[in-house]
Design an enzyme around this catalytic site. Structure first.
Site, PDB file in Angstrom:
ATOM      1  N   HIS A 139       0.843  -1.202   0.000  1.00 62.61           N
ATOM      2  CA  HIS A 139       0.000   0.000   0.000  1.00 62.61           C
ATOM      3  C   HIS A 139       0.880   1.254   0.000  1.00 62.61           C
ATOM      4  CE1 HIS A 139      -3.468   2.530   1.440  1.00 62.61           C
ATOM      5  NE2 HIS A 139      -2.482   3.196   2.024  1.00 62.61           N
ATOM      6  N   GLU A 140       1.913   1.270   0.844  1.00 62.79           N
ATOM      7  CA  GLU A 140       2.801   2.429   0.921  1.00 62.79           C
ATOM      8  C   GLU A 140       3.641   2.567  -0.347  1.00 62.79           C
ATOM      9  OE1 GLU A 140       2.133   4.437   3.127  1.00 62.79           O
ATOM     10  OE2 GLU A 140       0.958   3.111   4.416  1.00 62.79           O
ATOM     11  N   HIS A 143       1.581   4.259  -2.910  1.00 66.07           N
ATOM     12  CA  HIS A 143       1.531   5.715  -2.726  1.00 66.07           C
ATOM     13  C   HIS A 143       2.726   6.376  -3.417  1.00 66.07           C
ATOM     14  CE1 HIS A 143      -1.913   6.582  -0.293  1.00 66.07           C
ATOM     15  NE2 HIS A 143      -1.534   5.855   0.741  1.00 66.07           N
ATOM     16  N   GLU A 223      -6.329   6.856  -1.021  1.00 66.28           N
ATOM     17  CA  GLU A 223      -6.262   5.644  -0.207  1.00 66.28           C
ATOM     18  C   GLU A 223      -6.895   4.461  -0.940  1.00 66.28           C
ATOM     19  OE1 GLU A 223      -4.619   5.090   2.642  1.00 66.28           O
ATOM     20  OE2 GLU A 223      -3.888   7.142   2.347  1.00 66.28           O
TER      21      GLU A 223
END
EC number: 3.4.24.-
Length: 294
Positions: A139-140, A143, A223
């Protein structure tokens, strides 16, 4: 009340600096061009400086420690996982840090895709399975690959500029109308300075709240896309499992200024409009429906 007081003090400081700069540069605040130039400088200045210093500020905020050489099996696994996922996502290897916190959380930051940082909490490493932790790291990484930090800076700069410019234009009109235009007497064409300051302060507060709704909407939107990016890197079920685990976590302990960068945002808010993260149930449903995976 403390936040309002801090806002007013900050606004006073900005207006004092703003006035000094206008005086030193000889720009008339009544000039729309001059006002727009200064609004752009102040609007983007803070955002860009924050972006350039984001890694240092983030590490200081949470007391994080960058891993130079892995000291144990967990750190070796963490470094290997980040390196593998960064390669999959087509970005340079980020710096990796660990910070002490009981909550399950992680964040990514950095001014460029190829000069970034991924940090995870000790709570995440202790309370998540490897599959769940992989999903959070992915997930990071997503980003970073999506360029979310730079995009957030640009959006924040635009809304800051809008707030500063529009507030002062309206304040200038109001001060001239209510206080009388005294330019002929050699005084500022802004009219009554007290009215100007009062109107500008109130409008900055109101427009600032409206602007925060825009930035929070984008934060929630990114997100969903980062969750989808994680699902592509490690699998949808792993990301769903990670989000379900977050529901059992402690309330995040990170500073409010860090919330937009963390995977797990604060759940309590007056309204979803002011939340940096969508509710976990909505994020899980979005993954199950594949809405952002198309």
């Amino acid at each position: 009340m403390m936040r309002i007081a801090l806002f007013l003090l900050t606004n006073l400081a900005v207006m004092v600096v703003f006035g000094l700069v206008l005086s030193l540069t000889g720009i008339q605040s009544s000039s729309m061009t001059g006002l727009l130039i200064m609004a752009l400088l102040f609007g983007f200045g803070g955002s860009i400086v924050s972006l350039m210093m984001s890694k240092w500020m983030a590490l200081k905020s949470v007391g994080g420690e960058v891993i130079e050489q892995p000291r144990n099996e967990t750190e070796r696994w963490l470094m290997h996982t980040v390196a593998q996922q960064a390669q999959q996502a087509g970005i340079a290897m980020p710096q990796v840090a660990i910070y002490h916190a009981p909550d399950i959380n992680a964040f990514a930051t950095g001014a460029r895709r190829d000069a970034s940082l991924v940090a995870v909490s000790t709570g995440l490493l202790q309370n998540m399975s490897r599959d769940e932790a992989e999903a959070v790291i992915a997930h990071e990484i997503s980003h970073i690959a999506n360029g979310d930090m730079v995009t957030m800076t640009l959006i924040q700069g635009v809304v800051n500029t809008f707030v500063i410019f529009i507030s002062r234009v309206i304040a200038q009109i109001a001060a001239g109308f209510l206080g009388g235009n005294r330019e002929d007497e050699g005084e500022s064409s802004n009219g009554n300075p007290l009215i100007y300051f009062a109107v500008a302060t109130v409008l900055e507060l109101v427009f600032g709240i409206l602007a925060s709704i825009i930035t929070m909407w984008f934060s929630r939107h990114r997100e969903f896309h980062a969750d989808a990016g994680s699902a592509r890197l490690v699998g949808r079920e792993k990301m769903i499992a990670a989000l379900q685990r977050l529901k059992t976590s402690y309330e995040p302990q990170e500073a409010s200024s860090m919330m937009a960068f963390c995977i797990n945002g604060k759940a309590k808010s007056m309204s979803e409009l002011f939340m940096t993260h969508p509710p976990l149930d909505k994020r899980i449903e979005a993954l199950r429906s594949g809405e952002y995976l198309k």
